[in-house]
Design an enzyme around this catalytic site. Structure first.
Site, PDB file in Angstrom:
ATOM      1  N   ARG A 112      73.812 121.363  15.350  1.00  0.00           N
ATOM      2  CA  ARG A 112      74.971 121.887  16.100  1.00  0.00           C
ATOM      3  C   ARG A 112      74.539 122.867  17.190  1.00  0.00           C
ATOM      4  O   ARG A 112      75.222 123.003  18.211  1.00  0.00           O
ATOM      5  CB  ARG A 112      75.950 122.562  15.139  1.00  0.00           C
ATOM      6  N   TYR A 151      60.167 118.909  -8.092  1.00  0.00           N
ATOM      7  CA  TYR A 151      59.698 119.595  -6.884  1.00  0.00           C
ATOM      8  C   TYR A 151      59.088 118.607  -5.893  1.00  0.00           C
ATOM      9  O   TYR A 151      59.447 118.583  -4.706  1.00  0.00           O
ATOM     10  CB  TYR A 151      58.674 120.650  -7.270  1.00  0.00           C
TER      11      TYR A 151
END
Length: 319
Positions: A112, A151
């Site tokens: 954005r 992970y």
């Protein structure tokens, strides 16, 4: 390095590496908004930063799509994630979520604002590697359902999402694969090798070396890691780029160096190796040298001295 970032958003900025990144950005004149939910971050890491002009803290979980901080950003660094085995095994779903939903949120903020986006990935994407040293074009040898997978796969997914955003949206992204990093602001009880060895040595307790101790690691002092991360952020390179120290040491050698530097009379105690523990870990940093002009400058003994001094002086032995 051409540095022209005005305002940065740092997720996980209260963590070990994140707090050093925030401090370095501020020293370069970049305003910083730190977003952290303190699942593994430490408030004390931010005490000095909170008194620094240009720094602000937002306590929020980026995996829960929080409201976007106000103001403009030209740099977004996504560092939020439990990074030690003890933490990600304790928080498996939170680790997966920050790799997926957290990465999507941070990337959407960057998109954005048309900001540069850096994903802090990890050498763990290489798993227990069958190629040495590890180069960025190696796809890895990862157990996708083992205990470490929460992970490993969270970071591999985050890399895939980041690469897709670059291809499909034209987002200005890059990926850093961080190898073992150590230094001040680590938590004594986070389960990682160097804080464990340092605190055990300073307490006079046995240093617990997993397995035979012949498995290798390359340890990079945090100041060098941060320099590499910010050089990558300031470059136009899409990554992935390895950020680590190519000097390979055995775990046993690291333990012995900690004993030497602390003057501790502690003994070494061998314990069972963790499941899927990598046997060798060493980065090829040819790409970082060529594209960023970066290589670590801190010798292991020097970095360990700084780290030992910090643990001893900040009363970290009791945490």
């Amino acid at each position: 390095m051409d540095w022209n970032f005005t305002r940065a958003l740092v997720t996980g900025g209260a963590g070990f590496v994140g707090s050093h990144v925030c401090a370095r950005l501020l020293s370069r004149g970049t305003q910083v908004v730190c977003v952290d939910n303190f699942a593994t971050g430490v408030r004390e890491n931010l005490w000095e930063l909170l008194e620094t002009p240009g720094f602000s803290l937002v306590e929020a979980d980026v995996s829960a799509s929080p409201a976007e901080p106000t103001g403009e950003f030209d740099l977004v660094l996504h560092l939020a994630c439990p990074a030690s085995p003890r933490d990600y095994l304790r928080l498996p779903f939170e680790t997966l979520a920050v790799g997926a939903a957290g990465t999507a949120w941070a990337l959407n903020v960057a998109r954005r604002h048309d900001a540069r986006f850096l994903l802090a990935s990890t050498s763990e994407v290489y798993g227990d590697p069958e190629r040495h040293p590890q180069r960025e074009d190696y796809w890895g040898n990862v157990n996708p359902i083992g205990p470490r997978s929460v992970y490993d796969e969270a970071k591999r997914y985050a890399e895939a999402y980041t690469a897709a955003a670059r291809r499909e949206w034209g987002a200005n992204t890059t990926i850093a694969r961080i190898f073992n990093t150590y230094g001040p602001n680590m938590r004594a009880g986070d389960g990682r090798m160097i804080p464990a060895f340092v605190t055990q040595a300073l307490r006079g307790e046995p240093l617990t070396v997993a397995g035979t101790g012949q498995q290798t690691r390359s340890i990079c002092y945090v100041d060098d890691t941060v320099t590499g991360l910010l050089a990558l952020a300031a470059s136009g390179h899409p990554g992935p780029v390895n950020i680590g120290n190519p000097h390979e040491l055995t775990v046993l050698e690291i333990a012995e160096e900690v004993l030497r530097l602390t003057g501790s009379q502690s003994e070494i105690e061998y314990i069972e190796a963790a499941e899927d523990d990598p046997r060798r870990r060493c980065p090829d940093i040819g790409l970082a040298r060529a594209e960023l002009g970066w290589a670590p400058e801190t010798a292991p003994a020097e970095g360990l001295r700084h780290t030992i001094k910090w643990f001893a002086e900040t009363n970290q032995l009791i945490t």
